[in-house]
Design a protein around this motif. Structure first.
Motif, PDB file in Angstrom:
ATOM      1  N   ALA A 215       0.835  -1.199   0.000  1.00  0.00           N
ATOM      2  CA  ALA A 215       0.000   0.000   0.000  1.00  0.00           C
ATOM      3  C   ALA A 215       0.871   1.250   0.000  1.00  0.00           C
ATOM      4  O   ALA A 215       2.016   1.247   0.440  1.00  0.00           O
ATOM      5  N   VAL A 216       0.311   2.329  -0.513  1.00  0.00           N
ATOM      6  CA  VAL A 216       1.011   3.601  -0.527  1.00  0.00           C
ATOM      7  C   VAL A 216       1.273   4.066   0.900  1.00  0.00           C
ATOM      8  O   VAL A 216       0.433   3.900   1.796  1.00  0.00           O
ATOM      9  N   ASN A 217       2.436   4.607   1.141  1.00  0.00           N
ATOM     10  CA  ASN A 217       2.812   5.131   2.448  1.00  0.00           C
ATOM     11  C   ASN A 217       1.957   6.358   2.748  1.00  0.00           C
ATOM     12  O   ASN A 217       2.244   7.467   2.296  1.00  0.00           O
ATOM     13  N   ARG A 218       0.909   6.166   3.532  1.00  0.00           N
ATOM     14  CA  ARG A 218      -0.036   7.256   3.792  1.00  0.00           C
ATOM     15  C   ARG A 218       0.630   8.411   4.530  1.00  0.00           C
ATOM     16  O   ARG A 218       0.261   9.573   4.352  1.00  0.00           O
ATOM     17  N   ARG A 219       1.611   8.081   5.385  1.00  0.00           N
ATOM     18  CA  ARG A 219       2.280   9.144   6.138  1.00  0.00           C
ATOM     19  C   ARG A 219       2.959  10.119   5.209  1.00  0.00           C
ATOM     20  O   ARG A 219       2.835  11.343   5.366  1.00  0.00           O
ATOM     21  N   ARG A 220       3.689   9.598   4.215  1.00  0.00           N
ATOM     22  CA  ARG A 220       4.399  10.478   3.291  1.00  0.00           C
ATOM     23  C   ARG A 220       3.426  11.290   2.445  1.00  0.00           C
ATOM     24  O   ARG A 220       3.638  12.476   2.182  1.00  0.00           O
ATOM     25  N   VAL A 221       2.337  10.670   2.020  1.00  0.00           N
ATOM     26  CA  VAL A 221       1.347  11.374   1.207  1.00  0.00           C
ATOM     27  C   VAL A 221       0.675  12.474   2.027  1.00  0.00           C
ATOM     28  O   VAL A 221       0.438  13.587   1.534  1.00  0.00           O
ATOM     29  N   LEU A 222       0.359  12.176   3.290  1.00  0.00           N
ATOM     30  CA  LEU A 222      -0.247  13.199   4.141  1.00  0.00           C
ATOM     31  C   LEU A 222       0.714  14.356   4.400  1.00  0.00           C
ATOM     32  O   LEU A 222       0.299  15.519   4.483  1.00  0.00           O
ATOM     33  N   LEU A 223       1.993  14.040   4.530  1.00  0.00           N
ATOM     34  CA  LEU A 223       2.983  15.105   4.691  1.00  0.00           C
ATOM     35  C   LEU A 223       3.011  16.003   3.460  1.00  0.00           C
ATOM     36  O   LEU A 223       3.087  17.231   3.568  1.00  0.00           O
ATOM     37  N   ALA A 224       2.947  15.383   2.275  1.00  0.00           N
ATOM     38  CA  ALA A 224       2.929  16.172   1.045  1.00  0.00           C
ATOM     39  C   ALA A 224       1.674  17.043   0.978  1.00  0.00           C
ATOM     40  O   ALA A 224       1.723  18.196   0.524  1.00  0.00           O
ATOM     41  N   LEU A 263       9.500  15.320   4.827  1.00  0.00           N
ATOM     42  CA  LEU A 263       9.239  14.854   3.472  1.00  0.00           C
ATOM     43  C   LEU A 263      10.513  14.765   2.640  1.00  0.00           C
ATOM     44  O   LEU A 263      10.654  13.879   1.799  1.00  0.00           O
ATOM     45  N   LEU A 264      11.446  15.689   2.869  1.00  0.00           N
ATOM     46  CA  LEU A 264      12.708  15.683   2.125  1.00  0.00           C
ATOM     47  C   LEU A 264      13.741  14.828   2.855  1.00  0.00           C
ATOM     48  O   LEU A 264      13.583  14.526   4.039  1.00  0.00           O
ATOM     49  N   PRO A 265      14.800  14.413   2.180  1.00  0.00           N
ATOM     50  CA  PRO A 265      15.813  13.576   2.828  1.00  0.00           C
ATOM     51  C   PRO A 265      16.392  14.237   4.071  1.00  0.00           C
ATOM     52  O   PRO A 265      16.563  15.460   4.121  1.00  0.00           O
ATOM     53  N   ARG A 266      16.721  13.404   5.052  1.00  0.00           N
ATOM     54  CA  ARG A 266      17.327  13.907   6.279  1.00  0.00           C
ATOM     55  C   ARG A 266      18.625  14.652   5.944  1.00  0.00           C
ATOM     56  O   ARG A 266      19.451  14.162   5.182  1.00  0.00           O
ATOM     57  N   GLY A 267      18.771  15.828   6.505  1.00  0.00           N
ATOM     58  CA  GLY A 267      19.976  16.611   6.272  1.00  0.00           C
ATOM     59  C   GLY A 267      19.899  17.557   5.093  1.00  0.00           C
ATOM     60  O   GLY A 267      20.878  18.236   4.782  1.00  0.00           O
ATOM     61  N   THR A 268      18.727  17.647   4.439  1.00  0.00           N
ATOM     62  CA  THR A 268      18.629  18.511   3.259  1.00  0.00           C
ATOM     63  C   THR A 268      18.951  19.962   3.592  1.00  0.00           C
ATOM     64  O   THR A 268      19.735  20.614   2.890  1.00  0.00           O
ATOM     65  N   PHE A 269      18.401  20.477   4.671  1.00  0.00           N
ATOM     66  CA  PHE A 269      18.542  21.903   4.957  1.00  0.00           C
ATOM     67  C   PHE A 269      19.848  22.254   5.662  1.00  0.00           C
ATOM     68  O   PHE A 269      20.115  23.426   5.926  1.00  0.00           O
ATOM     69  N   ARG A 270      20.651  21.249   5.966  1.00  0.00           N
ATOM     70  CA  ARG A 270      22.021  21.531   6.422  1.00  0.00           C
ATOM     71  C   ARG A 270      23.026  21.059   5.387  1.00  0.00           C
ATOM     72  O   ARG A 270      24.216  20.940   5.668  1.00  0.00           O
ATOM     73  N   THR A 496      22.128   6.019   0.139  1.00  0.00           N
ATOM     74  CA  THR A 496      20.765   6.473   0.369  1.00  0.00           C
ATOM     75  C   THR A 496      20.305   6.220   1.791  1.00  0.00           C
ATOM     76  O   THR A 496      19.169   6.515   2.112  1.00  0.00           O
ATOM     77  N   GLU A 497      21.175   5.663   2.647  1.00  0.00           N
ATOM     78  CA  GLU A 497      20.753   5.466   4.028  1.00  0.00           C
ATOM     79  C   GLU A 497      20.611   6.805   4.748  1.00  0.00           C
ATOM     80  O   GLU A 497      20.020   6.868   5.807  1.00  0.00           O
ATOM     81  N   ILE A 498      21.114   7.863   4.157  1.00  0.00           N
ATOM     82  CA  ILE A 498      20.998   9.177   4.773  1.00  0.00           C
ATOM     83  C   ILE A 498      19.702   9.861   4.402  1.00  0.00           C
ATOM     84  O   ILE A 498      19.454  10.967   4.836  1.00  0.00           O
ATOM     85  N   ARG A 499      18.843   9.199   3.607  1.00  0.00           N
ATOM     86  CA  ARG A 499      17.627   9.885   3.182  1.00  0.00           C
ATOM     87  C   ARG A 499      16.441   9.571   4.084  1.00  0.00           C
ATOM     88  O   ARG A 499      15.310   9.943   3.791  1.00  0.00           O
ATOM     89  N   GLY A 500      16.645   8.842   5.171  1.00  0.00           N
ATOM     90  CA  GLY A 500      15.523   8.476   6.023  1.00  0.00           C
ATOM     91  C   GLY A 500      14.756   9.690   6.495  1.00  0.00           C
ATOM     92  O   GLY A 500      15.284  10.763   6.680  1.00  0.00           O
ATOM     93  N   LEU A 501      13.452   9.490   6.757  1.00  0.00           N
ATOM     94  CA  LEU A 501      12.605  10.595   7.173  1.00  0.00           C
ATOM     95  C   LEU A 501      12.822  10.880   8.659  1.00  0.00           C
ATOM     96  O   LEU A 501      13.092   9.986   9.457  1.00  0.00           O
ATOM     97  N   ARG A 502      12.670  12.145   8.994  1.00  0.00           N
ATOM     98  CA  ARG A 502      12.822  12.518  10.405  1.00  0.00           C
ATOM     99  C   ARG A 502      11.643  11.954  11.187  1.00  0.00           C
ATOM    100  O   ARG A 502      10.540  11.975  10.742  1.00  0.00           O
TER     101      ARG A 502
END
Length: 502
Positions: A215-224, A263-270, A496-502
């Motif tokens: 099933a689609v990851n509802r958490r990610r879709v709701l975040l979007a 929603l974006l990869p962990r560490g995007t804004f740093r 890609t292990e650094i892309r986990g969601l916060r």
């Protein structure tokens, strides 16, 4: 949750022998279809700017003019994240065709609208379709083409914009004047059918997701969805300078900030090394360029007295050199230097975006301002071509196969957020420094006719602030481009292990 997908480098089953081009052998139909779909979307994007004044006037909707654009980008934010999850679990075929249907349906709704709110609703439906389509196309490239062909196919995405950027305004203007603005929207859905027919056989041969239909990851879709709602509220508040705007602004921030961080990869804004910096750089590049470009024609018309058509042509060279830059980054011998190419691209953009500020200097010959802007935008377009296409290639390289869709969605979300935030910042700077009056009163007629006095309107400071601020953002992007290589430490950790969601 484990999410499995076939190897991203697996070619279609009928690719028995190596091919050297995305337009030959088993890839011909798929590549031509992709280029055709992107070209039609590009044509609509160029044409809508030409038809919008007539549409808004006919529907008595000038107060809602900006929402016709923001509605598209806001809806596309949600659709991009949904498409990424959908593609990772079901494959790109259904999201792609659903997106094309939504895009065409939105065009019909807008073309047939009898009031402005219906028109804006149609634009939002188009945004949903556009968001679904662009992410699905990235996933198609990742799954259908071997890695050595992907840079060339990504370059074709940019090349597909060249002709529409040149002929779109002319065709749309002719159609609007001859047949009416509605046909600019109603004629495009029919044209989408042919490329879809050409693509379908190759799309059906794409490998399945290992038989899994999670099933689609509802958490990610709701975040979007929260990001889209927050961005919409901030856009609404930004157009209202009264105290009442504080409430929607606060609500927008409360929705937007925590959702984007997740929603974006962990560490995007740093600017974390590897994938986070790739995603961040995409937003900085797209937003800084568009934030400056939005005010270039207006400056040439109001400050330098150029006709509207000539002011628009100053940007045409940027579309051509964008394609050239995209082609340049696709050369196999430059592949080892991709990060350096992106640093160069952002540096060129910073110089180019600052260029129009020079056109505001007093004492220049009559031809000099247009020439400065045209030359600057040609340089900036080349930098964009190097950067945008390289970011897409690098993202696929750093993504595990089962996360290509989600990561592609993050790239597009960053692109859209960069556009919304930095164009909004440009607008706030411009209005805050008195530029809001440039189209008021007597200036309105001058802008419409392209005959404003060559002596300018006295708003050079407002224009210069926009260009120099966006140039500073692009320069910051050049620094981010030094952090695109994944961290060297922790060999057991994949990129890609650094892309986990916060």
């Amino acid at each position: 949750m484990s999410r499995a997908a076939p190897e991203i480098t697996r070619p279609p089953p009928n690719a028995a022998t190596p091919v050297n081009s995305g337009t030959s052998g088993p890839f011909r139909g798929l590549t031509l279809g992709i280029i055709s779909v992107v070209s039609l979307i590009a044509f609509e994007a160029s044409a809508v700017h030409t038809a919008m004044p007539a549409a808004a006037h006919a529907l008595d909707g000038i107060p809602l003019y900006a929402y016709a654009f923001s509605g598209y980008f806001t809806a596309s934010l949600f659709a991009m994240a949904l498409s990424g999850e959908w593609c990772d679990r079901k494959g790109p075929l259904v999201p792609l065709f659903t997106g094309v249907a939504a895009f065409g349906g939105g065009l019909v709704i807008s073309g047939a609208a009898r009031d402005m709110w219906t028109f804006v609703g149609g634009r939002a439906v188009q945004g949903i379709g556009g968001g679904l389509v662009i992410v699905a196309l990235y996933v198609v490239v990742g799954r259908a083409y071997p890695e050595r062909l992907r840079p060339a196919v990504m370059a074709s995405f940019s090349a597909a914009w060249v002709l529409p950027v040149i002929v779109g305004p002319l065709v749309a203007g002719t159609v609007t004047e001859s047949l009416g603005w509605r046909w600019v929207f109603l004629a495009i859905p029919v044209l989408v059918l042919l490329p879809l027919t050409v693509m379908l056989p190759a799309l059906r041969r794409l490998p399945e997701n290992g038989g899994r239909t999670a099933a689609v990851n509802r958490r990610r879709v709701l975040l979007a969805l929260a990001v889209a709602a927050g961005a919409g509220l901030l856009q609404y508040a930004g157009q209202d300078r009264s105290a009442a705007a504080l409430l929607p602004a606060a609500a927008g921030l409360a929705l937007l900030v925590p959702s984007v961080l997740r929603l974006l990869p962990r560490g995007t804004f740093r600017a974390g090394r590897g994938l986070p910096s790739v995603v961040l750089l995409r937003g900085l590049a797209a937003g800084s360029f568009l934030g400056a470009e939005t005010f270039v024609p207006l400056m040439l018309v109001t400050e330098r007295g150029l006709p509207v058509t000539l002011a628009g042509f100053a940007l045409t060279g940027g579309g051509l050199t964008w394609a050239l830059g995209s082609y340049t980054q696709s050369r196999p011998r430059l592949e080892p230097h991709r990060e350096r190419l992106m640093q160069l691209g952002m540096a060129l953009m910073a110089v180019a975006i600052a260029g129009p500020a020079l056109a505001l200097l007093d004492g220049l010959p009559g031809w000099a301002p247009w020439t400065l802007v045209a030359a600057s935008w040609a340089v900036g377009g080349f930098g964009m071509g190097l950067t945008i296409s390289s970011a897409s290639v690098l993202l696929l390289r750093l993504s595990r196969p089962e996360e290509a869709g989600s990561n592609s969605a993050s790239l597009q979300v960053s692109d859209a957020l960069g556009n919304i935030v930095l164009v909004g910042l440009s607008g706030m700077l411009f209005v805050g420094l008195g530029g809001g009056s440039v189209t008021a009163g007597a200036h309105t007629a001058g802008v419409a006719r392209g005959t404003a006095a060559a002596g300018g309107t006295g708003h050079a400071t407002a224009f210069a602030a926009v260009y120099l601020t966006m140039a500073a953002v692009a320069l910051a992007g050049a620094w981010v481009a030094t952090r695109l290589s994944p961290r060297a430490e922790s060999p057991s950790q994949g990129p890609t292990e650094i892309r986990g969601l916060r």
